[in-house]
Design an enzyme around this catalytic site. Structure first.
Site, PDB file in Angstrom:
ATOM      1  CB  SER A  13      -0.924   0.009   1.219  1.00  0.00           C
ATOM      2  OG  SER A  13      -1.660   1.218   1.273  1.00  0.00           O
ATOM      3  CB  SER A  15      -2.587   4.270   2.317  1.00  0.00           C
ATOM      4  OG  SER A  15      -3.534   3.983   1.309  1.00  0.00           O
ATOM      5  CE  LYS A  64     -11.668  -0.841  -1.360  1.00  0.00           C
ATOM      6  NZ  LYS A  64     -11.492  -0.279  -2.716  1.00  0.00           N
ATOM      7  CG  ASN A  85     -12.352   4.051   0.400  1.00  0.00           C
ATOM      8  OD1 ASN A  85     -13.308   4.735   0.787  1.00  0.00           O
ATOM      9  ND2 ASN A  85     -11.364   4.551  -0.320  1.00  0.00           N
ATOM     10  N   GLY A 123     -14.312  -5.381 -16.158  1.00  0.00           N
ATOM     11  CA  GLY A 123     -14.339  -5.909 -14.801  1.00  0.00           C
ATOM     12  C   GLY A 123     -15.684  -5.625 -14.154  1.00  0.00           C
ATOM     13  CB  ALA A 124     -18.307  -7.362 -13.171  1.00  0.00           C
ATOM     14  NE  ARG A 153     -16.642 -15.356  -9.150  1.00  0.00           N
ATOM     15  CZ  ARG A 153     -15.409 -15.602  -8.733  1.00  0.00           C
ATOM     16  NH1 ARG A 153     -14.570 -16.291  -9.503  1.00  0.00           N
ATOM     17  NH2 ARG A 153     -15.003 -15.164  -7.551  1.00  0.00           N
ATOM     18  CE1 TYR A 213       0.447   1.609  -6.382  1.00  0.00           C
ATOM     19  CE2 TYR A 213      -1.909   1.187  -6.421  1.00  0.00           C
ATOM     20  CZ  TYR A 213      -0.680   1.071  -5.804  1.00  0.00           C
ATOM     21  OH  TYR A 213      -0.575   0.424  -4.597  1.00  0.00           O
ATOM     22  N   GLY A 234      -3.848   4.750 -12.516  1.00  0.00           N
ATOM     23  CA  GLY A 234      -4.430   4.562 -11.209  1.00  0.00           C
ATOM     24  C   GLY A 234      -3.876   5.470 -10.129  1.00  0.00           C
TER      25      GLY A 234
END
Length: 280
Positions: A13, A15, A64, A85, A123-124, A153, A213, A234
């Site tokens: 991460s 962050s 999440k 998030n 994507g889903a 899915r 990213y 990203g």
């Protein structure tokens, strides 16, 4: 005051780099931001054990949906997307929000990409649901095409579309070439998953927002940039969602532009450092 990012895995991460850079730039002495490896089964106990010195948490996969379930209160946006998030202290309890939506919308706006007339999402999953919410927030009114690796899915994004009141068409990702008469492609796929589709992307007229990213640029980004399309990576999304979290956790009315610049510079420097580190 303390804050941290939780997830599993979480060691990668960015962050901590972003949030701590914001604290330094804003002169928030005594604030610190760390990271903790935490799976779904440990999240409730972790949150319950936090003392009053904790201002908030950032939550990444796979936490999440569980975060939204255990929060005392939550925003309509987080409930619509189906995941949160961000957790912040509010009224003696924990309040859940979703800053991924703001991050995506801000990243696109910053690149000069306004509300697309038509859009396709690759994507889903949870990120696709946030991307759909961002497009709705920006003003997209046409049905959005969602291309799933496994259409069976695709429930996460289909349920989010119902809650957002926005129509989607769910089709297989293998049919990408049939759906590129569009303004914007949003790839919410993990790194490398879109590489097999660079040919159709290169032949399309669409701009691209790729949530990856690192490593950057992706093959998809190179393909679109190579024929003159606009490309957003990203990192701007990560930057803007982190800035939104800093604002919420610190209670600041706004994060100054110079602090945002410091966060951007710190994140870019860390990504450059990681790119120089030999793979093990």
């Amino acid at each position: 005051m303390r804050a941290a990012v939780l997830g599993s895995p979480v060691a990668h991460s960015l962050s901590p780099v972003l949030h701590n850079a914001a604290y330094a730039a804003m002169g928030l002495e005594g604030w610190s931001y760390g990271m903790h490896e935490c799976g779904e089964h440990r999240l409730a106990a972790f949150v319950a054990g936090l003392g009053p010195e904790w201002a908030g948490l950032s939550l990444t996969m796979p936490l999440k949906r569980r975060t939204l379930e255990l929060a005392d209160t939550s925003t309509e946006l987080a409930r619509a997307v189906g995941g949160a998030n961000t957790l912040v202290r509010r009224g003696g309890g924990w309040h859940a929000d979703n800053t991924d939506v703001e991050g995506i919308a801000e990243a696109l706006t910053e690149a000069g990409i306004g509300a697309p007339r038509e859009a396709v999402i690759l994507g889903a999953g949870a990120t696709a649901a946030s991307a759909l919410a961002a497009l709705v927030r920006m003003g997209t009114t046409a049905p959005v095409t969602v291309l799933a690796r496994d259409t069976a899915r695709a429930g996460v994004v289909a349920e989010a579309a119902d809650r957002l009141g926005h129509p989607v068409r769910i089709e297989p990702l293998s049919a990408l070439g049939e759906h590129l008469d569009t303004d914007l492609v949003v790839s919410s796929l993990p790194s490398g998953a879109a590489d097999a589709h660079t040919g159709p992307l290169a032949a399309s007229r669409a701009d691209l927002f790729d949530v990856v990213y690192a490593p950057w640029p992706t093959a998809a980004a190179d393909a679109v940039a190579g024929r003159g399309g606009r490309v957003v990576g990203g990192f701007p999304m990560l930057l803007h969602q982190a800035v939104a979290q800093v604002r919420m956790m610190t209670g600041a009315e706004d994060v100054p532009a110079e602090a945002v610049g410091a966060v951007r510079a710190a994140g870019e420097a860390e990504l450059a450092r990681r790119a120089r580190v030999p793979a093990r």
